[in-house]
Design an enzyme around this catalytic site. Sequence first.
Site, PDB file in Angstrom:
ATOM      1  N   ASN A 263       7.931  -2.246   5.307  1.00  0.00           N
ATOM      2  CA  ASN A 263       8.019  -0.794   5.420  1.00  0.00           C
ATOM      3  C   ASN A 263       9.003  -0.405   6.519  1.00  0.00           C
ATOM      4  OD1 ASN A 263       5.924  -1.860   7.077  1.00  0.00           O
ATOM      5  ND2 ASN A 263       4.983   0.152   7.308  1.00  0.00           N
TER       6      ASN A 263
ATOM      7  N   GLU B  91       9.935   2.968   8.551  1.00  0.00           N
ATOM      8  CA  GLU B  91       9.566   4.359   8.829  1.00  0.00           C
ATOM      9  C   GLU B  91      10.757   5.139   9.374  1.00  0.00           C
ATOM     10  OE1 GLU B  91       5.951   4.144  11.169  1.00  0.00           O
ATOM     11  OE2 GLU B  91       4.815   3.521   9.394  1.00  0.00           O
TER      12      GLU B  91
ATOM     13  N   CYS C  82       8.069   2.435   1.768  1.00  0.00           N
ATOM     14  CA  CYS C  82       6.995   1.427   1.762  1.00  0.00           C
ATOM     15  C   CYS C  82       7.572   0.031   1.508  1.00  0.00           C
ATOM     16  CB  CYS C  82       5.993   1.717   0.647  1.00  0.00           C
ATOM     17  SG  CYS C  82       4.987   3.184   0.893  1.00  0.00           S
TER      18      CYS C  82
ATOM     19  N   GLU D  97       6.602  -2.180  -0.577  1.00  0.00           N
ATOM     20  CA  GLU D  97       6.710  -2.517  -2.001  1.00  0.00           C
ATOM     21  C   GLU D  97       8.017  -1.989  -2.583  1.00  0.00           C
ATOM     22  OE1 GLU D  97       4.226  -1.186  -0.395  1.00  0.00           O
ATOM     23  OE2 GLU D  97       2.276  -1.751  -1.216  1.00  0.00           O
TER      24      GLU D  97
ATOM     25  N   CYS E 161       0.581   2.252  -2.767  1.00  0.00           N
ATOM     26  CA  CYS E 161       0.372   3.700  -2.945  1.00  0.00           C
ATOM     27  C   CYS E 161       0.810   4.122  -4.349  1.00  0.00           C
ATOM     28  CB  CYS E 161       1.145   4.473  -1.871  1.00  0.00           C
ATOM     29  SG  CYS E 161       2.920   4.591  -2.187  1.00  0.00           S
TER      30      CYS E 161
ATOM     31  N   CYS F 134       4.578   3.841  -5.163  1.00  0.00           N
ATOM     32  CA  CYS F 134       5.037   2.460  -5.378  1.00  0.00           C
ATOM     33  C   CYS F 134       4.559   1.925  -6.719  1.00  0.00           C
ATOM     34  CB  CYS F 134       4.556   1.559  -4.240  1.00  0.00           C
ATOM     35  SG  CYS F 134       5.440   1.884  -2.697  1.00  0.00           S
TER      36      CYS F 134
HETATM   37  N1  THU Z   1       2.700   1.489   3.494  1.00  0.00           N
HETATM   38  C1  THU Z   1       3.331   0.507   2.777  1.00  0.00           C
HETATM   39  O1  THU Z   1       4.410   0.040   3.154  1.00  0.00           O
HETATM   40  N2  THU Z   1       2.732   0.068   1.648  1.00  0.00           N
HETATM   41  C2  THU Z   1       1.506   0.454   1.226  1.00  0.00           C
HETATM   42  O2  THU Z   1       1.026  -0.060   0.219  1.00  0.00           O
HETATM   43  C3  THU Z   1       0.762   1.480   1.955  1.00  0.00           C
HETATM   44  C4  THU Z   1       1.480   2.127   3.078  1.00  0.00           C
HETATM   45  C5  THU Z   1       3.302   1.903   4.745  1.00  0.00           C
HETATM   46  C6  THU Z   1       3.914   3.274   4.776  1.00  0.00           C
HETATM   47  C7  THU Z   1       3.833   3.607   6.266  1.00  0.00           C
HETATM   48  O3  THU Z   1       4.943   3.046   6.928  1.00  0.00           O
HETATM   49  C8  THU Z   1       2.581   2.887   6.736  1.00  0.00           C
HETATM   50  O4  THU Z   1       2.307   1.905   5.762  1.00  0.00           O
HETATM   51  C9  THU Z   1       1.382   3.791   6.914  1.00  0.00           C
HETATM   52  O5  THU Z   1       1.159   4.553   5.783  1.00  0.00           O
END
Ligand code: THU
Length: 134
Positions: free
Chosen positions: A40, A42, A51, A53, A84, A87
């Site tokens: 991920n 941000e 994310c 994925e 999520c 994704c």
């Molecule tokens: N996140 C992911 O990378 N994948 C997931 O399946 C759930 C959430 C990340 C997004 C964000 O950077 C952090 O987790 C918190 O939501």
Amino acid sequence: MDELIAKACEARARAYAPYSGFAVGAAIEASDGRTAVGCNVENASFGLTVCAERAAVTAAVSAGLVEWRRLVVVVDAAKPVAPCGACRQVLGEFCEDLEIVLATTDGGLSKTSLEQLLPRRFGPADLGTVQDAQ
Ligand code: THU
């Protein structure tokens, strides 16, 4: 440890998650055995976060890998987490179904599939007019 889980863990270590502190790693195994990973990433404008994925999907497609057999998602949490909704939809662009392994850094494991996580989704075939991009 499963090699694909190890790759997702390595990717997770590269996560850029200064706002949530929630680092996620993902690894996709293509039908020919090759792999692509993502973490991920941000952003100070929170909604632009990518994310793990979707980062892995981008890496896989960029490497020419569009037929997949397995996805691993790794987090450092009490329980494994599932991708999520956004994704799930993006994953579904490239496969009817996909084996999904949800793992934690301390060995927690849960298995599911894209069909279980997002049944009866909207996909390329629903457009009817879309040509094969390959
Ligand atoms: N996140 C992911 O990378 N994948 C997931 O399946 C759930 C959430 C990340 C997004 C964000 O950077 C952090 O987790 C918190 O939501």
